[in-house]
Design a protein around this motif. Structure first.
Motif, PDB file in Angstrom:
ATOM      1  N   LEU A 237       0.800  -1.216   0.000  1.00  0.00           N
ATOM      2  CA  LEU A 237       0.000   0.000   0.000  1.00  0.00           C
ATOM      3  C   LEU A 237       0.837   1.272   0.000  1.00  0.00           C
ATOM      4  N   ASP A 238       2.119   1.140   0.386  1.00  0.00           N
ATOM      5  CA  ASP A 238       2.996   2.314   0.341  1.00  0.00           C
ATOM      6  C   ASP A 238       3.482   2.605  -1.073  1.00  0.00           C
ATOM      7  N   GLY A 239       3.256   1.656  -1.995  1.00  0.00           N
ATOM      8  CA  GLY A 239       3.646   1.842  -3.386  1.00  0.00           C
ATOM      9  C   GLY A 239       5.125   1.688  -3.650  1.00  0.00           C
ATOM     10  N   VAL A 240       5.888   1.292  -2.630  1.00  0.00           N
ATOM     11  CA  VAL A 240       7.346   1.206  -2.768  1.00  0.00           C
ATOM     12  C   VAL A 240       7.863  -0.196  -2.438  1.00  0.00           C
ATOM     13  N   GLU A 241       7.652  -0.614  -1.199  1.00  0.00           N
ATOM     14  CA  GLU A 241       8.179  -1.901  -0.737  1.00  0.00           C
ATOM     15  C   GLU A 241       7.277  -3.055  -1.169  1.00  0.00           C
ATOM     16  N   LYS A 242       7.871  -4.251  -1.296  1.00  0.00           N
ATOM     17  CA  LYS A 242       7.099  -5.451  -1.574  1.00  0.00           C
ATOM     18  C   LYS A 242       6.079  -5.650  -0.454  1.00  0.00           C
ATOM     19  N   MET A 243       4.861  -6.056  -0.826  1.00  0.00           N
ATOM     20  CA  MET A 243       3.833  -6.263   0.188  1.00  0.00           C
ATOM     21  C   MET A 243       4.318  -7.251   1.235  1.00  0.00           C
ATOM     22  N   SER A 244       4.207  -6.854   2.484  1.00  0.00           N
ATOM     23  CA  SER A 244       4.738  -7.665   3.577  1.00  0.00           C
ATOM     24  C   SER A 244       4.044  -7.298   4.872  1.00  0.00           C
ATOM     25  N   LYS A 245       3.748  -8.305   5.674  1.00  0.00           N
ATOM     26  CA  LYS A 245       3.114  -8.032   6.960  1.00  0.00           C
ATOM     27  C   LYS A 245       4.058  -7.235   7.858  1.00  0.00           C
ATOM     28  N   SER A 246       5.353  -7.542   7.779  1.00  0.00           N
ATOM     29  CA  SER A 246       6.316  -6.833   8.627  1.00  0.00           C
ATOM     30  C   SER A 246       6.430  -5.366   8.245  1.00  0.00           C
ATOM     31  N   LYS A 247       6.138  -5.026   6.988  1.00  0.00           N
ATOM     32  CA  LYS A 247       6.181  -3.632   6.532  1.00  0.00           C
ATOM     33  C   LYS A 247       4.861  -2.909   6.796  1.00  0.00           C
ATOM     34  N   LYS A 248       3.856  -3.666   7.234  1.00  0.00           N
ATOM     35  CA  LYS A 248       2.529  -3.111   7.522  1.00  0.00           C
ATOM     36  C   LYS A 248       1.927  -2.412   6.298  1.00  0.00           C
ATOM     37  N   ASN A 249       2.220  -2.946   5.120  1.00  0.00           N
ATOM     38  CA  ASN A 249       1.696  -2.366   3.879  1.00  0.00           C
ATOM     39  C   ASN A 249       0.870  -3.398   3.114  1.00  0.00           C
ATOM     40  N   TYR A 250       0.222  -4.285   3.844  1.00  0.00           N
ATOM     41  CA  TYR A 250      -0.423  -5.439   3.230  1.00  0.00           C
ATOM     42  C   TYR A 250      -1.949  -5.399   3.389  1.00  0.00           C
ATOM     43  N   ILE A 251      -2.619  -6.219   2.562  1.00  0.00           N
ATOM     44  CA  ILE A 251      -4.037  -6.525   2.727  1.00  0.00           C
ATOM     45  C   ILE A 251      -4.126  -8.031   2.904  1.00  0.00           C
ATOM     46  N   GLY A 252      -4.527  -8.461   4.084  1.00  0.00           N
ATOM     47  CA  GLY A 252      -4.646  -9.892   4.349  1.00  0.00           C
ATOM     48  C   GLY A 252      -5.942 -10.438   3.780  1.00  0.00           C
ATOM     49  N   ILE A 253      -5.920 -11.663   3.258  1.00  0.00           N
ATOM     50  CA  ILE A 253      -7.133 -12.197   2.621  1.00  0.00           C
ATOM     51  C   ILE A 253      -8.158 -12.651   3.660  1.00  0.00           C
ATOM     52  N   ASP A 254      -7.782 -12.680   4.930  1.00  0.00           N
ATOM     53  CA  ASP A 254      -8.716 -13.017   5.999  1.00  0.00           C
ATOM     54  C   ASP A 254      -9.232 -11.784   6.746  1.00  0.00           C
ATOM     55  N   GLU A 255      -8.862 -10.603   6.278  1.00  0.00           N
ATOM     56  CA  GLU A 255      -9.299  -9.381   6.960  1.00  0.00           C
ATOM     57  C   GLU A 255     -10.793  -9.149   6.749  1.00  0.00           C
TER      58      GLU A 255
END
Length: 414
Positions: A237-255
C-alpha cells in the motif's frame, strides 16, 4: 511455428494462443516462451494435462494479496484443466530458503510446518480449488536420500553456479557467513521437480535461481525440462516496498470486508492496473476496458479504485459483503456518516477512564505511545467528536462510539 503447433488443427491452434495469452498476462518472465507453447500444444495433442508446480515452505501462516499473485496464475492453469502440484516443504522448510536474506533463516520445527501448512490450505481454498490439487510433502522423497545420494546430487552442480545467487554474493562481499546447509536448499527444490516430473514451475521473480535449478536437475537426470514462469512481486500500500506483513503495507485475505475495502482504497493510483491484472479474477478484456476508460477520462481514478476494492472484497467475502463494504465506505468517507455495521463490545471496566487506556484496553491501538501519536495526528474520535487532548478522561455510556483512523470503529455497551 513449432512442429507440434503444425500438428494441431485450426481450433487447437486457436486454443494454444488463447491459453498463452492468459498465462502471459502480468508475467514478468517465461523461460523459455517457446517451450511453454510446445507443452500446451502437446497437452492438446495427447489430451493430457500439464503438471504445474508450486513449492511452499510454510514459514508464516498468514496469506496476503502479495501471495495470491502466484495463486491466481495457478487458478488460470487449473481452470484450463491442468494439474496443480502443491509441494509443502516440510523437509526444505527445516533449512529455510536463503533467498533475499542477509543471514541464514530460522529453521522450522515439524510442529510449525504442520500448523502453518494447515492455515495455508484454508486460505488457498479462497483462490484455487484445493480438492483438485495434488498435495505433496517433499520429506517423502528427500528424507529417503542417503549420504551417497546427496553427494551424487551435489556432484551435478558447481560451486561457481551456486555462488551466482545475488544473496550469496552480497553476503560474501560484506563478510557475512554462509552455512553449508544453505547451498542444499536450491538443490532440493530442483530435485522436487525431478521426482514429480513437473512441466511448469511458478514463483515470484525472487525465485528465479531456485526455479532454474529444477530445469538444471531435470536435464541432468534425463527428464524433460520444466518451464519457469516468474511473476512480479507486488508492491504494498505504500507503493514502494514489496507487500509484507512486517512492513505493515499489506491486505490480508482473511481481513474483515470493511478493513479490506478501506485498505484497497489507499492503493496508489499508478499501481491500480497492476493490482487489477495480478490479484483479481477479471478477464483480460475487462481489465483492458478499465485501463482504456481511465486513459480517455471516461472512468475517474476514484471510481476505478472503488471497483478494484469491491472486486477484492467480493473474491474473498462474496457479493453481499462487497456491496455492504462499499456502501459503508461511501457513507463514512464521502458523506461523513457512521458505517451501518459497527463492532460491538461489552464494557466491564470503570465507568470513567483515560482515552489512552480505553484505546489500548479495547485493542484499537497496540500501545499507549501509539495512542498518543494517533491523538496528536487527529486520528481519534469519541461519538464523532475529535479528541485533541491525550489526557482526556472519557465517561463510558451505553452506545458510546470510538473511532480510530478512517476504518476502525467500536460501539460500547454496558
Amino acid at each position: 511455428m513449432s512442429n507440434l503447433m503444425e500438428q494441431l488443427n485450426p481450433e487447437q491452434q486457436t486454443e494454444v494462443k488463447r491459453q498463452m495469452a492468459i498465462y502471459s498476462q502480468g508475467v514478468k518472465e517465461i523461460i523459455p516462451t517457446e517451450e511453454l507453447e510446445n507443452k500446451i500444444a502437446r497437452s492438446l495433442l495427447e489430451n493430457k494435462p500439464l503438471k504445474i508446480k508450486l513449492g511452499l515452505d510454510p514459514s508464516a501462516p498468514d496469506v496476503h494479496l502479495g501471495h495470491t499473485v502466484v495463486l491466481n496464475k495457478m487458478r488460470q492453469f487449473q481452470e484450463n484443466g491442468h494439474v496443480i502440484q502443491l509441494i509443502i516443504g516440510d523437509f526444505t522448510g527445516k533449512i529455510g530458503d536463503p533467498t533475499g536474506k542477509s543471514v541464514a533463516r530460522k529453521q522450522l520445527t515439524d510442529e510449525e510446518v504442520k500448523h502453518n501448512a494447515k492455515t495455508y490450505f484454508e486460505q488457498f481454498a479462497k483462490v484455487i480449488d484445493m480438492e483438485k490439487v495434488e498435495l505433496h510433502y517433499n520429506s517423502k522423497w528427500l528424507s529417503k536420500l542417503n549420504f551417497e545420494d546427496v553427494i551424487k546430487l551435489a556432484g551435478k552442480i558447481t560451486v561457481a553456479r551456486l555462488l551466482e545467487r545475488d544473496d550469496f554474493e552480497e553476503r560474501i562481499a560484506v563478510g557475512k557467513p554462509i552455512s553449508l546447509h544453505e547451498f542444499f536448499y536450491p538443490l532440493m527444490q530442483g530435485y522436487d521437480s525431478v521426482v514429480l516430473e513437473s512441466d511448469i514451475e511458478l514463483g515470484g521473480t525472487d525465485q528465479h535461481f531456485n526455479i532454474l535449478m529444477g530445469r538444471h536437475f531435470q536435464e541432468k537426470f534425463g527428464k524433460e525440462k520444466q518451464v519457469a514462469l516468474l511473476m512480479p512481486l507486488l508492491e504494498g500500500l505504500d507503493g514502494v516496498e514489496k507487500m509484507s506483513k512486517s512492513k505493515k503495507n499489506y491486505i490480508g485475505i482473511d481481513e474483515l470486508p470493511q478493513e479490506m475495502y478501506g485498505k484497497a482504497m489507499s492503493i496508489p493510483d499508478e499501481l491500480m492496473h497492476k493490482y487489477f491484472e495480478l490479484i483479481t479474477d477479471l478477464t483480460l478484456e475487462q481489465i483492458q476496458s478499465v485501463k482504456s476508460r481511465m486513459e480517455t477520462g471516461e472512468l475517474h481514478p476514484r471510481d476505478a479504485k472503488m471497483l478494484l476494492a469491491k472486486t477484492i472484497v467480493r473474491i474473498y467475502h462474496g457479493h453481499e459483503a462487497a456491496e455492504t463494504a462499499q456502501n459503508d465506505f461511501i457513507s463514512v468517507f464521502q458523506k461523513g456518516s457512521l458505517p451501518d455495521e459497527i463492532p460491538v463490545m461489552q464494557w466491564q471496566g470503570e465507568r470513567e477512564t483515560s482515552i489512552i487506556n480505553l484505546l489500548v484496553d479495547l485493542e484499537m491501538l497496540s500501545s499507549k505511545s501509539e495512542a498518543r501519536r494517533m491523538i496528536a495526528n487527529r486520528g481519534v474520535k469519541v461519538n464523532g467528536a475529535q479528541v485533541d487532548d491525550s489526557q482526556l478522561h472519557v465517561r463510558i455510556t451505553d452506545g458510546l462510539i470510538l473511532q480510530v483512523g478512517k476504518r476502525k470503529f467500536v460501539k460500547l455497551i454496558l
